[in-house]
Design a protein around this motif. Structure first.
Motif, PDB file in Angstrom:
ATOM      1  N   ASP A   3       0.829  -1.211   0.000  1.00  0.00           N
ATOM      2  CA  ASP A   3       0.000   0.000   0.000  1.00  0.00           C
ATOM      3  C   ASP A   3       0.861   1.257   0.000  1.00  0.00           C
ATOM      4  N   ARG A   4       2.010   1.168   0.619  1.00  0.00           N
ATOM      5  CA  ARG A   4       2.903   2.307   0.680  1.00  0.00           C
ATOM      6  C   ARG A   4       3.386   2.710  -0.705  1.00  0.00           C
ATOM      7  N   ASN A   5       3.613   1.769  -1.537  1.00  0.00           N
ATOM      8  CA  ASN A   5       4.064   2.072  -2.895  1.00  0.00           C
ATOM      9  C   ASN A   5       2.949   2.707  -3.720  1.00  0.00           C
ATOM     10  N   GLU A   6       1.699   2.331  -3.466  1.00  0.00           N
ATOM     11  CA  GLU A   6       0.577   2.900  -4.211  1.00  0.00           C
ATOM     12  C   GLU A   6       0.384   4.372  -3.867  1.00  0.00           C
ATOM     13  N   LEU A   7       0.714   4.780  -2.654  1.00  0.00           N
ATOM     14  CA  LEU A   7       0.567   6.164  -2.240  1.00  0.00           C
ATOM     15  C   LEU A   7       1.831   6.982  -2.510  1.00  0.00           C
ATOM     16  N   GLY A   8       2.808   6.388  -3.103  1.00  0.00           N
ATOM     17  CA  GLY A   8       4.039   7.105  -3.383  1.00  0.00           C
ATOM     18  C   GLY A   8       4.896   7.290  -2.146  1.00  0.00           C
ATOM     19  N   GLY A   9       4.801   6.392  -1.205  1.00  0.00           N
ATOM     20  CA  GLY A   9       5.606   6.482  -0.011  1.00  0.00           C
ATOM     21  C   GLY A   9       5.041   7.387   1.051  1.00  0.00           C
ATOM     22  N   VAL A  10       3.829   7.905   0.880  1.00  0.00           N
ATOM     23  CA  VAL A  10       3.215   8.811   1.850  1.00  0.00           C
ATOM     24  C   VAL A  10       2.402   7.996   2.841  1.00  0.00           C
ATOM     25  N   THR A  11       2.592   8.301   4.099  1.00  0.00           N
ATOM     26  CA  THR A  11       1.818   7.641   5.141  1.00  0.00           C
ATOM     27  C   THR A  11       0.977   8.704   5.849  1.00  0.00           C
ATOM     28  N   ILE A  12      -0.315   8.437   5.944  1.00  0.00           N
ATOM     29  CA  ILE A  12      -1.225   9.362   6.619  1.00  0.00           C
ATOM     30  C   ILE A  12      -1.641   8.709   7.923  1.00  0.00           C
ATOM     31  N   GLY A  13      -1.382   9.406   9.013  1.00  0.00           N
ATOM     32  CA  GLY A  13      -1.678   8.857  10.324  1.00  0.00           C
ATOM     33  C   GLY A  13      -3.038   9.287  10.834  1.00  0.00           C
ATOM     34  N   ALA A  14      -3.396   8.689  11.948  1.00  0.00           N
ATOM     35  CA  ALA A  14      -4.691   8.995  12.560  1.00  0.00           C
ATOM     36  C   ALA A  14      -4.750  10.459  13.001  1.00  0.00           C
ATOM     37  N   ARG A  15      -3.623  11.017  13.432  1.00  0.00           N
ATOM     38  CA  ARG A  15      -3.604  12.404  13.881  1.00  0.00           C
ATOM     39  C   ARG A  15      -3.935  13.358  12.731  1.00  0.00           C
ATOM     40  N   GLU A  16      -3.364  13.102  11.561  1.00  0.00           N
ATOM     41  CA  GLU A  16      -3.648  13.948  10.394  1.00  0.00           C
ATOM     42  C   GLU A  16      -5.111  13.852   9.992  1.00  0.00           C
TER      43      GLU A  16
END
Length: 81
Positions: A3-16
């Motif tokens: 999944d990380r590769n599909e988002l281009g390495g962007v991780t969205i956390g619960a805080r965001e």
């Protein structure tokens, strides 16, 4: 595939997500208050327009009545009636 590769390495956390949700809630409240103010203004304008329309339709009747009364008064003054 990760999944990380599909988002281009962007991780969205619960805080965001939470921060964006709080900001969205504030925007919705602001829009709700704006809507209430616009609705109140619209009601006020509608009331004023209805009042103007009543005057518009009552004015010709009043003018005809006044003209008739004036003619009757003039005829009575000159002794025709």
């Amino acid at each position: 595939m990760d999944d990380r590769n599909e988002l281009g390495g962007v991780t969205i956390g619960a805080r965001e997500i939470y921060d964006e949700l709080v900001a969205l809630r504030g925007d919705v409240r602001s829009l709700s208050q704006t809507h209430a103010a616009v609705a109140q203004t619209l009601d006020d304008h509608e009331t004023r327009l209805r009042g103007l329309e009543r005057w518009r339709y009552a004015l010709p009747v009043a003018a005809v009545t006044s003209a008739g009364t004036l003619i009757a008064a003039v005829l009575k003054a000159i002794g025709k009636v």
